[in-house]
Design a protein around this motif. Structure first.
Motif, PDB file in Angstrom:
ATOM      1  N   TRP A  78       0.834  -1.211   0.000  1.00 25.72           N
ATOM      2  CA  TRP A  78       0.000   0.000   0.000  1.00 25.72           C
ATOM      3  C   TRP A  78       0.869   1.263   0.000  1.00 25.72           C
ATOM      4  O   TRP A  78       0.470   2.292  -0.514  1.00 25.72           O
ATOM      5  CB  TRP A  78      -0.982  -0.008   1.169  1.00 25.72           C
ATOM      6  N   ARG A  79       2.067   1.178   0.559  1.00 27.68           N
ATOM      7  CA  ARG A  79       2.977   2.333   0.622  1.00 27.68           C
ATOM      8  C   ARG A  79       3.532   2.703  -0.752  1.00 27.68           C
ATOM      9  O   ARG A  79       4.073   3.787  -0.924  1.00 27.68           O
ATOM     10  CB  ARG A  79       4.134   2.052   1.569  1.00 27.68           C
ATOM     11  N   GLU A  80       3.407   1.811  -1.725  1.00 28.06           N
ATOM     12  CA  GLU A  80       3.888   2.077  -3.081  1.00 28.06           C
ATOM     13  C   GLU A  80       2.868   2.867  -3.900  1.00 28.06           C
ATOM     14  O   GLU A  80       3.186   3.352  -4.985  1.00 28.06           O
ATOM     15  CB  GLU A  80       4.218   0.758  -3.794  1.00 28.06           C
ATOM     16  N   LEU A  81       1.652   2.985  -3.388  1.00 32.28           N
ATOM     17  CA  LEU A  81       0.614   3.750  -4.088  1.00 32.28           C
ATOM     18  C   LEU A  81       0.944   5.238  -3.997  1.00 32.28           C
ATOM     19  O   LEU A  81       1.680   5.669  -3.113  1.00 32.28           O
ATOM     20  CB  LEU A  81      -0.759   3.487  -3.454  1.00 32.28           C
ATOM     21  N   ASP A  82       0.350   6.026  -4.906  1.00 26.96           N
ATOM     22  CA  ASP A  82       0.542   7.474  -4.819  1.00 26.96           C
ATOM     23  C   ASP A  82      -0.148   8.007  -3.563  1.00 26.96           C
ATOM     24  O   ASP A  82      -0.949   7.307  -2.930  1.00 26.96           O
ATOM     25  CB  ASP A  82       0.024   8.174  -6.088  1.00 26.96           C
ATOM     26  N   ASP A  83       0.181   9.220  -3.210  1.00 24.44           N
ATOM     27  CA  ASP A  83      -0.287   9.831  -1.964  1.00 24.44           C
ATOM     28  C   ASP A  83      -1.814   9.795  -1.830  1.00 24.44           C
ATOM     29  O   ASP A  83      -2.340   9.416  -0.790  1.00 24.44           O
ATOM     30  CB  ASP A  83       0.213  11.280  -1.892  1.00 24.44           C
ATOM     31  N   ASP A  84      -2.519  10.181  -2.876  1.00 20.74           N
ATOM     32  CA  ASP A  84      -3.981  10.252  -2.795  1.00 20.74           C
ATOM     33  C   ASP A  84      -4.579   8.871  -2.539  1.00 20.74           C
ATOM     34  O   ASP A  84      -5.481   8.716  -1.711  1.00 20.74           O
ATOM     35  CB  ASP A  84      -4.545  10.869  -4.078  1.00 20.74           C
ATOM     36  N   ARG A  85      -4.078   7.855  -3.222  1.00 21.29           N
ATOM     37  CA  ARG A  85      -4.620   6.507  -3.048  1.00 21.29           C
ATOM     38  C   ARG A  85      -4.220   5.916  -1.689  1.00 21.29           C
ATOM     39  O   ARG A  85      -4.988   5.155  -1.107  1.00 21.29           O
ATOM     40  CB  ARG A  85      -4.211   5.624  -4.212  1.00 21.29           C
ATOM     41  N   GLN A  86      -3.048   6.276  -1.178  1.00 23.77           N
ATOM     42  CA  GLN A  86      -2.699   5.849   0.175  1.00 23.77           C
ATOM     43  C   GLN A  86      -3.689   6.416   1.181  1.00 23.77           C
ATOM     44  O   GLN A  86      -4.115   5.718   2.103  1.00 23.77           O
ATOM     45  CB  GLN A  86      -1.291   6.327   0.549  1.00 23.77           C
ATOM     46  N   ARG A  87      -4.081   7.675   0.985  1.00 18.58           N
ATOM     47  CA  ARG A  87      -5.047   8.281   1.901  1.00 18.58           C
ATOM     48  C   ARG A  87      -6.415   7.618   1.771  1.00 18.58           C
ATOM     49  O   ARG A  87      -7.123   7.460   2.770  1.00 18.58           O
ATOM     50  CB  ARG A  87      -5.128   9.799   1.678  1.00 18.58           C
TER      51      ARG A  87
END
Length: 145
Positions: A78-87
């Motif tokens: 999940w940490r590899e996702l972009d910032d918006d998708r992590q949120r």
């Protein structure tokens, strides 16, 4: 991830109540959905007891650390996702808890494959989406990108 932005989003989605109240499941709660536990200084205080905004934010910060640990342990990519998708992921997990979040198997499979369109559809094909309404539609739209 922009933690401050996530906090703002959670306050918007969950609300912030600066007193002890009983949630829909019968649990004593305050702040941004913080369930009171034995080690909390508020444990045993009566419903209606006021809680400071700084205390509510302190508990939210601690709750987020727990969510991040759960996600790191169970969905390490999940940490590899972009910032918006992590949120989006953190917001869903905060709302659902890790055990219910992990039941979104088709969503998680699509997300791991970076198939954001399918992931956004899977988010909405759930009881959770019907329960949280606009929140699910907004998060699904952000997942889609």
């Amino acid at each position: 991830m922009d933690r401050e932005k996530l906090i703002q989003e959670l306050v918007q989605d969950e609300g912030m109540v600066l007193k002890i109240y009983v949630d829909s499941l019968g649990h004593e709660t305050f702040g941004v959905g913080h369930l009171i536990i034995e080690s909390d200084e508020e444990c045993g205080e009566p419903v209606g007891t006021e809680v400071s905004i700084s205390r509510a934010l302190e508990c939210l910060d601690s709750d987020l650390n727990g969510i991040f640990t759960d996600l790191d342990r169970n969905v390490p990519w999940w940490r590899e996702l972009d910032d918006d998708r992590q949120r989006v992921v953190a917001n869903m997990c905060f709302n659902l808890g890790i055990n219910r979040f992990l039941q979104f198997k088709k969503f998680l499979a699509a997300l791991e494959e970076r198939d954001y369109e399918t992931a956004s559809v899977e988010m909405l094909d759930s009881r959770w989406a019907r329960q949280v309404g606009d929140r699910s539609r907004r998060l699904s739209q952000r997942m889609r990108g």
